[in-house]
Write an enzyme that holds these catalytic residues in place. Structure first.
Site, mmCIF file in Angstrom:
data_model
loop_
_atom_site.group_PDB
_atom_site.id
_atom_site.type_symbol
_atom_site.label_atom_id
_atom_site.label_comp_id
_atom_site.label_asym_id
_atom_site.label_seq_id
_atom_site.Cartn_x
_atom_site.Cartn_y
_atom_site.Cartn_z
ATOM 1 N N CYS A 273 -44.003 -48.084 -17.869
ATOM 2 C CA CYS A 273 -45.416 -48.110 -17.897
ATOM 3 C C CYS A 273 -46.121 -48.671 -16.538
ATOM 4 O O CYS A 273 -47.163 -48.794 -16.575
ATOM 5 C CB CYS A 273 -45.983 -48.914 -19.150
ATOM 6 S SG CYS A 273 -45.650 -50.526 -18.927
ATOM 7 N N HIS B 246 -55.510 -53.363 -6.094
ATOM 8 C CA HIS B 246 -56.757 -52.745 -6.881
ATOM 9 C C HIS B 246 -57.014 -51.342 -6.404
ATOM 10 O O HIS B 246 -57.589 -50.617 -6.881
ATOM 11 C CB HIS B 246 -57.625 -53.833 -7.012
ATOM 12 C CG HIS B 246 -57.428 -54.910 -8.072
ATOM 13 N ND1 HIS B 246 -58.107 -56.070 -7.667
ATOM 14 C CD2 HIS B 246 -56.731 -54.818 -9.008
ATOM 15 C CE1 HIS B 246 -57.595 -56.958 -9.002
ATOM 16 N NE2 HIS B 246 -56.732 -56.136 -9.681
#
EC number: 2.7.3.9
Length: 558
Positions: free
Chosen positions: A488, A188
């Site tokens: 992606c 994150h």
């Protein structure tokens, strides 16, 4: 005179930072273990509940302030704080004599150990889990929550790891860059660093041993950290930074190699709030629209069809006549939803997640597909919809059948995140019209290396030749079938690797908005033939580092 030394971690966010070291505040101390009388249990349980709710509210407020990708991460962290099983464990511990703070500390420790021993995907999010615990314990103890240091002068932040709540609200005018000892390229903190545009290096051994005030130079592209850099090093890095900035400013328009080979550059978005940055960066569309943000608002039930239509349409309207690739709900593993995902799976990362979850709950998939169909009505956008975690042709067929039954008129695709999907890509393409490589999960499953664990970060490096082999296999299959194959995953955000992916036959690249100008400028410097030679050199290497060096040598004409 101090001698310059070089350390190497994993570069996760482009740019150069030169400044003095400042350390993140230390973690909350372990609360003392003491017994409370039985008559105090109810009061302590109330204290625990209030602290949990206050921390969850604070995380949500921070997310609202930060917006974008950070908001979705912090909302998920707030759900972690409110996990009903954790809260039940806290209350049980209080009932047998623990204080509220000790019960929280011990319950989180047990949960963390349980997940780690089960191989749970969420166990890799150590910074997230520990941060929630620390915030609750700090509130119960009445002490300040340790965090980003106070400073009037810009600095480089050093931490063992950075929790999303800290990373999301970093002030780029003060925090020149950051370096962590733990974490990985898809953690994150890394994702949020890229969204902020802050240079960052993770998984740097010994980072926390750097003394306060030490001057360091951080290269977020190469992962190098120079301790006490000399004047020559500073000048060189500052010159490179100026040249990079000038190249970014001069590079506009669609993505393409120098000889005109088109490579559409798309944006990864998590919801409508991410769209303005993507448009500003010149994204040619959306290559990954993560729809989880809607479902994380309420883990007890799926959002209504009307709510989904409204959110999807906002994103579709932003790219008239552009591509928008939507990934249907990817629930499970690190994104558990109480109404969908099993609570007792021994290893959710290898269990019922992604498309498997949706096929087990066809009504949820049907509602989402219907909402997407209605959201696209009357718009000139090129809607494409893909399924996550496709393993084989049977998965692809089940998804395509569900789309047709829902009346969805869109180009249908499959994500390649499992090695079997790359190996059997031509078979899968008999059922769908495009592939999209999710390199983060594809690396995790190829190397049996949790994408959040710093100790195995070298295996998460998207330059690993084995991973490039799988990308090449999928791209070749798509070319043979006359169909498209995009990337992606986070690999697309590395400008040099973007050239290699182009050389492997990838037809589009999707990334965080902040990375688009870097990739556009780098692609424009090389011909398709140079990219192909760089790709061949990288695949011929035996390690990620060798692959990177080999590709760079080819593109530099060495």
């Amino acid at each position: 005179m101090k001698m310059e030394t070089t350390l190497r971690g994993v570069g996760v966010s482009h740019g150069v930072a030169i400044g003095e070291v400042r350390h993140m505040g230390t973690a909350v101390l372990e609360p003392p273990a003491r017994q409370i009388p039985a008559e105090e249990a109810e009061r302590e349980q109330g204290r625990a509940r209030k602290a949990v709710e206050a921390v969850a509210a604070d995380l949500i407020a921070r997310g609202n302030l930060a917006g974008g990708e950070a908001q979705h991460v912090l909302e998920a962290q707030a759900m972690m704080a409110q996990d009903p099983e954790l809260m039940a464990d806290v209350e049980r511990r209080i009932a047998v004599g623990s204080t509220a703070e000790r019960a929280v500390y011990d319950a989180f420790a047990a949960y963390r150990a349980l997940l780690a021993s089960a191989g749970e995907y969420l166990a890799g999010r150590v910074a997230d889990l520990d941060d929630v615990r620390n915030r609750i314990v700090a509130r119960l103890l009445g002490v300040p929550m340790p965090g980003v240091p106070d400073s009037d002068e810009p600095y480089v932040l050093i931490a063992r790891d950075l929790a999303p709540a800290d990373t999301a609200l970093l002030d780029p005018s003060l925090v020149l860059g950051f370096v962590t000892e733990e974490g990985g390229p898809t953690s994150h903190s890394a994702i949020l660093a890229r969204a902020l545009g802050v240079p960052a290096v993770v998984a740097l051994p010994g980072a926390c041993e750097l003394a306060e005030g030490t001057v360091i130079a951080v290269d977020g592209s190469t992962g190098e950290v120079f301790v006490e850099p000399g004047e020559e090093r500073r000048t060189e890095m500052e010159r490179a930074a100026r040249e990079r900035k000038a190249a970014l400013a001069a590079s506009t328009g669609p993505g393409a190699t120098s000889d005109g080979h088109r490579v559409p550059l798309l944006a990864n978005v998590g919801g409508p709030s991410d769209v303005p940055a993507a448009v500003e960066a010149g994204a040619e569309g959306v290559g990954l629209f993560r729809t989880e943000f809607l479902f994380l608002d309420d883990s007890e039930r799926a959002p209504s069809e009307e709510k989904q239509v409204e959110a999807y349409r906002k994103v579709l309207e932003a790219f008239p006549e552009g591509r928008v690739v939507v990934r249907v709900l990817d629930a499970g593993a690190d994104k558990p939803l109480a109404f969908l995902t099993p609570a007792d799976e021994p290893n959710p990362a290898l269990g019922v997640r992604g498309l498997r979850t949706l096929l087990d709950h066809p009504e949820v998939l049907r509602t989402q597909l219907t909402a997407l169909a209605k959201a696209a009505e009357g718009l000139p956008v090129y809607l494409e919809v893909m399924a996550p975690m496709v393993a084989d042709r049977a998965d692809a067929k089940a998804f395509a059948d569900a789309c047709r039954e829902a009346g969805l008129r869109a180009k249908l695709g499959a994500m390649v995140e499992i090695p079997s999907a790359a190996l059997r890509a031509r078979s899968i393409l008999r059922e769908v019209e495009f592939l999209s490589l999710g390199t983060n999960d594809l690396a995790q499953y190829t190397f049996a290396a949790d994408r959040q664990v710093g100790a195995v970060s070298r295996l998460q490096d998207p330059w690993q030749p084995a991973l490039l082999d799988l990308v090449a296999m999928a791209a070749e299959a798509a070319r043979a079938e006359g169909k498209s194959c995009g990337v992606c995953g986070e690999a697309a955000a590395d400008p040099l690797l973007a050239c290699v992916l182009t050389g492997l036959g990838v037809t589009s690249l999707s990334m965080g908005a902040a990375s688009i100008p870097y990739v556009r400028a780098t692609l424009a410097k090389y011909t398709l033939a140079q990219c192909e030679r760089a790709a061949a050199a990288a695949r011929a290497a035996d390690s990620a580092q060798e692959a990177r060096v080999a590709a760079q040598a080819v593109l530099s004409g060495e």
